[in-house]
Design a protein around this motif. Structure first.
Motif, PDB file in Angstrom:
ATOM      1  N   PRO A 109       0.815  -1.217   0.000  1.00 13.77           N
ATOM      2  CA  PRO A 109       0.000   0.000   0.000  1.00 13.77           C
ATOM      3  C   PRO A 109       0.848   1.266   0.000  1.00 13.77           C
ATOM      4  O   PRO A 109       1.947   1.302   0.551  1.00 13.77           O
ATOM      5  CB  PRO A 109      -0.812  -0.124   1.288  1.00 13.77           C
ATOM      6  N   HIS A 140      -7.116  -5.333  -3.530  1.00  9.35           N
ATOM      7  CA  HIS A 140      -6.195  -4.471  -4.253  1.00  9.35           C
ATOM      8  C   HIS A 140      -5.079  -5.280  -4.902  1.00  9.35           C
ATOM      9  O   HIS A 140      -4.502  -4.854  -5.902  1.00  9.35           O
ATOM     10  CB  HIS A 140      -5.584  -3.442  -3.304  1.00  9.35           C
ATOM     11  N   PRO A 183      -6.875   4.630  12.247  1.00 16.48           N
ATOM     12  CA  PRO A 183      -7.867   4.857  11.193  1.00 16.48           C
ATOM     13  C   PRO A 183      -7.978   3.633  10.274  1.00 16.48           C
ATOM     14  O   PRO A 183      -6.974   2.977   9.973  1.00 16.48           O
ATOM     15  CB  PRO A 183      -7.312   6.069  10.433  1.00 16.48           C
ATOM     16  N   LEU A 184      -9.185   3.328   9.831  1.00 17.80           N
ATOM     17  CA  LEU A 184      -9.374   2.186   8.939  1.00 17.80           C
ATOM     18  C   LEU A 184      -8.539   2.301   7.670  1.00 17.80           C
ATOM     19  O   LEU A 184      -8.090   1.293   7.128  1.00 17.80           O
ATOM     20  CB  LEU A 184     -10.856   2.036   8.573  1.00 17.80           C
ATOM     21  N   GLU A 185      -8.320   3.540   7.200  1.00 20.93           N
ATOM     22  CA  GLU A 185      -7.540   3.693   5.976  1.00 20.93           C
ATOM     23  C   GLU A 185      -6.076   3.309   6.162  1.00 20.93           C
ATOM     24  O   GLU A 185      -5.345   3.153   5.183  1.00 20.93           O
ATOM     25  CB  GLU A 185      -7.644   5.118   5.441  1.00 20.93           C
ATOM     26  N   ARG A 186      -5.634   3.136   7.414  1.00 21.19           N
ATOM     27  CA  ARG A 186      -4.262   2.706   7.666  1.00 21.19           C
ATOM     28  C   ARG A 186      -4.208   1.224   8.073  1.00 21.19           C
ATOM     29  O   ARG A 186      -3.265   0.800   8.727  1.00 21.19           O
ATOM     30  CB  ARG A 186      -3.636   3.574   8.758  1.00 21.19           C
ATOM     31  N   THR A 187      -5.232   0.460   7.679  1.00 21.87           N
ATOM     32  CA  THR A 187      -5.266  -0.972   7.956  1.00 21.87           C
ATOM     33  C   THR A 187      -5.083  -1.761   6.660  1.00 21.87           C
ATOM     34  O   THR A 187      -5.436  -1.304   5.580  1.00 21.87           O
ATOM     35  CB  THR A 187      -6.595  -1.398   8.607  1.00 21.87           C
ATOM     36  N   ASP A 233       0.143   4.261   1.444  1.00 20.26           N
ATOM     37  CA  ASP A 233       0.239   4.744   2.820  1.00 20.26           C
ATOM     38  C   ASP A 233       0.644   3.578   3.707  1.00 20.26           C
ATOM     39  O   ASP A 233      -0.081   2.594   3.810  1.00 20.26           O
ATOM     40  CB  ASP A 233      -1.102   5.310   3.283  1.00 20.26           C
ATOM     41  N   THR A 243     -13.294  -3.126  12.300  1.00 17.83           N
ATOM     42  CA  THR A 243     -13.647  -1.759  12.691  1.00 17.83           C
ATOM     43  C   THR A 243     -13.477  -1.555  14.194  1.00 17.83           C
ATOM     44  O   THR A 243     -12.885  -0.561  14.639  1.00 17.83           O
ATOM     45  CB  THR A 243     -15.098  -1.454  12.290  1.00 17.83           C
ATOM     46  N   GLY A 302      -8.302  -0.385   4.610  1.00 20.55           N
ATOM     47  CA  GLY A 302      -7.682   0.597   3.725  1.00 20.55           C
ATOM     48  C   GLY A 302      -7.006  -0.054   2.539  1.00 20.55           C
ATOM     49  O   GLY A 302      -6.961   0.517   1.439  1.00 20.55           O
ATOM     50  N   HIS A 303      -6.498  -1.257   2.740  1.00 19.31           N
ATOM     51  CA  HIS A 303      -5.848  -2.003   1.665  1.00 19.31           C
ATOM     52  C   HIS A 303      -6.203  -3.472   1.850  1.00 19.31           C
ATOM     53  O   HIS A 303      -6.119  -3.998   2.967  1.00 19.31           O
ATOM     54  CB  HIS A 303      -4.330  -1.806   1.711  1.00 19.31           C
TER      55      HIS A 303
END
Length: 272
Positions: free
Chosen positions: A6, A242, A205-209, A8, A196, A226-227
């Motif tokens: 990913p 992804h 944050p979920l986007e950093r998982t 990030d 979650t 997130g990924h």
């Protein structure tokens, strides 16, 4: 799909077990994966196990040293070794689930403290059951049930009926790769909800998982992470991933690559 970590860099990695972190019905994390996980922990990445099993094998816990564990498809969640959340069926829901039409089905009812099994006459328990102590289904309580599993060739038809009558329940399996196995968990007890809750508890944050999974019960967490990394090639999961990793045996190389990226980023940051 080629390995592409990913953009990030992640703060939390969440792993399914069978077919993902370990081979199906395995008990050991492959050596390269265990080594990569140790590197990632040193680099500050948090680790979680999110599994359909009711308990991870001890060697897996020791290798991963997870910050959080969700079992029973997310129905029971521990964070930092402490119970964080647990979902149960109501007695009425359990009665409807056990009122099945699957003649000679093997039925397994799970509580936080044990399992209860109904085996047709002359049928042997599954190998994983043979390694566990269990009691007859007739002795199961009607409260505190976290999961029910069915083994039968016609589970798909039963699943369709149960979805129509109790759409709030969570059903997985009864389709490839588990065409003869159905799992039922309470409302909200799925791996997406578990991811979650774990991320919230760890203040990530979920986007950093990053979530890793191979089967239909992993779909919810792959959708929310997130990924998303799919192990294997199950067509159902492909739209939600992804990227793909071929197998549990190939996961170690992927994770070492991720650790390399995080280490390089940390070294660059230290020089500025």
């Amino acid at each position: 799909m080629s390995a592409r970590p990913p953009t990030d860099l992640p703060l939390l990695l969440a792993f399914d077990l069978d077919g993902t972190l370990i081979p199906d019905q395995g008990r050991e994390v492959p050596g390269p994966t265990a080594q990569a996980l140790a590197r990632l922990r040193t680099l500050g990445v948090r680790l979680a196990i999110i599994t359909g099993r009711d308990t991870p094998p001890r060697p897996v816990r020791e290798a991963v040293q997870p910050d959080a564990v969700a079992t029973n498809n997310g129905g029971r969640i521990e964070v930092g070794g402490e119970l964080h959340a647990e979902a149960h069926f109501t007695p009425a829901e359990l009665e409807a689930i056990l009122a099945h039409e699957l003649a000679d089905a093997r039925v397994v009812v799970f509580t936080a403290g044990g399992l209860y099994v109904d085996l047709p006459p002359g049928r042997e328990p599954e190998p994983w059951m043979q390694a566990r102590s269990f009691r007859p289904l007739a002795e199961a309580p009607r409260e505190g049930i976290v999961k029910v599993g069915f083994y039968h060739p016609n589970v798909a038809a039963f699943a369709a009926r149960l979805r129509a009558s109790h759409p709030h329940l969570v059903l997985t399996g009864a389709q490839p790769p588990y065409t003869e196995f159905l799992t039922v968990t309470p409302v909200g007890a799925h791996k997406g909800a578990a991811l979650t809750l774990i991320a919230q508890a760890l203040d990530i944050p979920l986007e950093r998982t990053v979530a890793f999974g191979d089967s239909d019960n992993d779909q919810a967490m792959l959708e929310l992470a997130g990924h998303a990394v799919q192990l294997g090639t199950l067509p159902l999961l492909a739209p939600h991933a992804h990227e793909q990793v071929a197998s549990p045996e190939a996961l170690g190389a992927y994770l070492h690559g991720l650790a390399d990226r995080i280490a390089a980023r940390s070294a660059a940051a230290a020089e500025t």
